[in-house]
Design an enzyme around this catalytic site. Structure first.
Site, mmCIF file in Angstrom:
data_model
loop_
_atom_site.group_PDB
_atom_site.id
_atom_site.type_symbol
_atom_site.label_atom_id
_atom_site.label_comp_id
_atom_site.label_asym_id
_atom_site.label_seq_id
_atom_site.Cartn_x
_atom_site.Cartn_y
_atom_site.Cartn_z
ATOM 1 N N ASP A 1 -11.351 4.710 0.506
ATOM 2 C CA ASP A 1 -10.519 4.393 -0.641
ATOM 3 C C ASP A 1 -10.529 5.620 -1.553
ATOM 4 O O ASP A 1 -11.479 6.402 -1.535
ATOM 5 C CB ASP A 1 -11.130 3.177 -1.356
ATOM 6 N N ASP B 1 -15.029 -0.353 -1.762
ATOM 7 C CA ASP B 1 -15.647 -1.317 -2.665
ATOM 8 C C ASP B 1 -16.023 -2.573 -1.878
ATOM 9 O O ASP B 1 -15.235 -3.090 -1.097
ATOM 10 C CB ASP B 1 -14.632 -1.633 -3.768
ATOM 11 N N ASP C 1 -12.427 -4.369 -0.889
ATOM 12 C CA ASP C 1 -12.227 -3.817 0.450
ATOM 13 C C ASP C 1 -12.991 -4.596 1.513
ATOM 14 O O ASP C 1 -13.146 -4.121 2.639
ATOM 15 C CB ASP C 1 -12.665 -2.339 0.481
#
EC number: 7.2.2.8
Length: 681
Positions: free
Chosen positions: A374, A572, A576
């Site tokens: 990310d 995360d 995620d």
């Protein structure tokens, strides 16, 4: 706590962005102190036996004998067999009861054969009236038990040291704390008497007693022993502190947020213990081989006994071969080869803020082809500053547009939302409490402010819904690295806000290190393509997927996996979660004190990209040590057992039971020491 952890389920996505150290044979219940005391007491019994009893029938220069000395040897040897041999006899009983005969059973067989045959020899020499002398094994029995006890004492020390980092963590918490009671009175209480919402005072140099939030004072905290953070971290009002970290120069008052088993350290130790008790594929294989080794050793021992009886018709020599084979075979070295490395590895990881929940992730890490990350909070700081805001309607000025943005975002902990609210506060712009706020997954959010129904959305939403907006302005702002959000009211775009994020200092080095390991970094982001490309170019990432919905990340991982590629996803632990679960290794970054994240195979306490490399290095070094230990454990037995059986007796190379016991003990100690030399880098 990191910003990308805090945003919970606010899918604002730019607005989309948003590892007991193991069972050691069957003597795990023995403390190394037991072996130590048993060794020294057994030594008292063994010395007279060694002096009074000939070795293999050969009288040594220091040995003596007198009338009745053989009776003294018998009595002392019997005491030694049942006292010094007890750990091995008990261990054998445990192994046999679980139908997993191993090292303890082999040793117990060896000393039992030596003792029982020596009883037979004593009877033949003293009561049978035979003129032939039957050789006993009392000397071998005494030295065998002594060496085995010494070996296990040293081994248990080495085994204990393998998990030393975890032990140190357990010792970080103080036993008492200073609790504030009525009228600011201070009272020293036991840690067990501290409860959530209590206020404790921590003076300079003291350990923080529990997880909590600073309510008064400021200081610098040393978290190196807790999370591996080398620099002191400045903490002030409302900042989180971790129990076990060391307070710097200031006195602070801390409101307790977690105690006992709910505290960070307890959670970490629980996760590490759980990981150490879970068996990886390599460990299951070594356990299986170690199990077969028992039957292999017993078979070779019996075959050698029969063969030497046929060759020499000498029961003494044949029996010596049998006993030596039984004590030299060491399934223990093989059985400990991986658990000891695991204990060391998971402890080192925990000590450095790398919590390895799934042991298999260490093995899989050697085969990773792509690491998907990310952008916000992983590669960038996740601390957004407002660089531009503007009203597109005559009815509202720029400050009023900013107020509406801040109002709608005021209940969110997403990094973009926090950036807007903090900016509004800094400009002393007031904002209202929003009503009926809902997330729009992968887009932004909607709600009501001052009876106005509003939406904060990203550019993808405008394009898909055919909104009219200034595309040239968007391109200019995006190329400067801004994440851009729009405010919509009555199907009109009434405002814009552009926020910049800073790339983390260690991100570029991390990407460079990945490429040097032939691992391809891939950026997965909900942010616009221009911002994603700007960040990617600066970091040297060529594989970029932008403007993604949350579910898109998971499907991209599946696409890469369909080609046989191994994927590690870093993101995360909450937003995620599906991607972390889908990937071959899921790494939750920036967990802070919330290490009990279900979706991560590996939890990174800090939001430092260099920890990704630290995990890969630790995994590589761990596997290297495992392979070394497996080769030693297996190779030792392949060579030692035939030697003990007397395969090279024709050239005069014969191992005595005592030498066999020394080699067996050394094999385990070498495995333990090799595990202990494991380092992070």
């Amino acid at each position: 706590m990191s910003n990308n952890k805090k945003h919970q389920n606010h899918e604002h996505h730019s607005h989309q962005e948003h590892e007991n150290h193991t069972s050691h044979g069957n003597h795990e219940h023995h403390h190394h102190g037991n072996f130590k005391s048993k060794f020294f007491i057994s030594l008292i019994f063994a010395i007279p036996i060694i002096i009074l009893s000939p070795m293999m029938g050969v009288k040594l220069p220091f040995q003596i004998s007198f009338t009745g000395s053989d009776w003294i040897v018998l009595i002392l040897a019997t005491i030694l067999f049942f006292y010094g041999g007890k750990p091995f006899l008990s261990g054998a009983k445990d192994e046999i009861s679980t139908k997993k005969p191993g090292m303890m059973t082999l040793v117990a067989l060896g000393i039992s054969v030596a003792y029982i045959y020596s009883l037979y020899a004593f009877y033949m020499n003293n009561f049978s009236g035979s003129s032939t002398h039957t050789m006993d094994f009392f000397w071998e029995l005494a030295t065998l038990i002594l060496i085995m006890l010494l070996g296990h004492w040293i081994e248990m020390n080495a085994v204990g040291n393998a998990g030393n980092a975890l032990k140190k963590m357990a010792e970080l918490l103080p036993n008492t704390a200073v609790k504030l009671i009525d009228n600011n009175q201070r009272e020293e209480v036991k840690i067990s008497d501290i409860h959530i919402d209590d206020i404790v005072e921590v003076r300079a140099g003291e350990s923080i007693p529990t997880d909590g939030i600073i309510v008064r004072g400021e200081t610098s905290i040393d978290e190196s022993l807790v999370t591996g953070e080398s620099k002191k971290v400045h903490k002030t009002h409302n900042d989180d502190v971790i129990g076990g970290s060391i307070n710097g120069s200031g006195t602070v008052q801390v409101k307790v947020t977690a105690t006992g088993e709910n505290g960070y350290l307890s959670q970490v130790m629980g996760l590490v213990n759980q990981a150490q008790n879970d068996k990886s594929k390599a460990e299951l294989l070594s356990d299986k081989v170690a199990g077969y080794l028992f039957y292999f050793a017993v078979s070779i021992g019996l075959i050698s006994f029969i063969v030497w009886m046929l060759i020499q018709n000498n029961v003494d020599f044949a029996l010596e071969r049998l006993v030596t084979v039984l004590v030299i075979a060491c399934p223990h070295a093989l059985g400990l080869a991986i658990p000891l490395v695991t204990a060391r590895s998971t402890s080192i990881g925990a000590h450095n803020g790398l919590i390895i929940k799934n042991r298999e992730s260490v093995e899989i890490a050697q085969h990773i082809d792509y690491i998907m990350m990310d952008k916000t909070g992983t590669l960038t700081e996740g601390n957004f500053s407002v660089n531009h805001y503007e009203s597109f309607t005559d009815e509202l000025n720029n400050e009023e547009i900013l107020s509406l943005f801040a109002s709608l975002e005021s209940n969110s902990n997403h990094p973009l939302a926090t950036g807007i609210v903090d900016f509004a506060k800094g400009k002393n712009i007031s904002y209202a409490t929003p009503q009926e706020v809902n997330n729009i997954p992968g887009v932004g959010l909607e709600g009501t402010v001052d009876n106005k129904k509003l939406k904060i959305v990203n550019v993808s939403y405008l394009d898909k819904s055919n909104f009219d907006y200034n595309k040239e302005q968007f391109t200019n702002l995006a190329q400067q690295g801004n994440s851009i959000s729009y405010l919509i009211h009555d199907r009109q775009v009434i405002g814009i806000i552009a926020q910049g994020d800073k790339i983390k200092e260690s991100s570029k080095q991390m990407v460079s290190d990945l490429l040097s390991r032939n691992i391809t970094p891939v950026m997965l982001t909900g942010d616009n393509k221009e911002v994603a490309q700007t960040v990617a170019e600066e970091l040297g990432i060529s594989d970029v997927h932008a403007q993604l919905m949350p579910e898109d990340k998971e499907s991209i991982i599946q696409d890469y996996q369909s080609n046989g590629s191994k994927i590690m996803m870093v993101g995360d632990g909450i937003n995620d979660a599906p991607s972390l679960i889908r990937a071959d290794i899921g790494m939750a970054i920036g967990a802070g004190t919330d290490v009990a994240i279900e979706s991560g195979d590996v939890i990174l306490v800090k939001s430092n990209p260099s920890d990704i490399i630290n995990f890969l290095s630790l995994s590589k070094n761990t596997m290297k040590k495992m392979v070394q230990n497996l080769w030693w454990g297996a190779g030792y037995n392949v060579i030692a057992v035939p030697l003990a059986a007397g395969i090279l007796a024709s050239i005069g190379l014969i191992l005595s039971p005592a030498v066999g016991a020394i080699l067996m003990s050394l094999s385990t100690i070498i495995v333990a020491i090799n595990a202990f030399t494991l380092k992070l880098k």
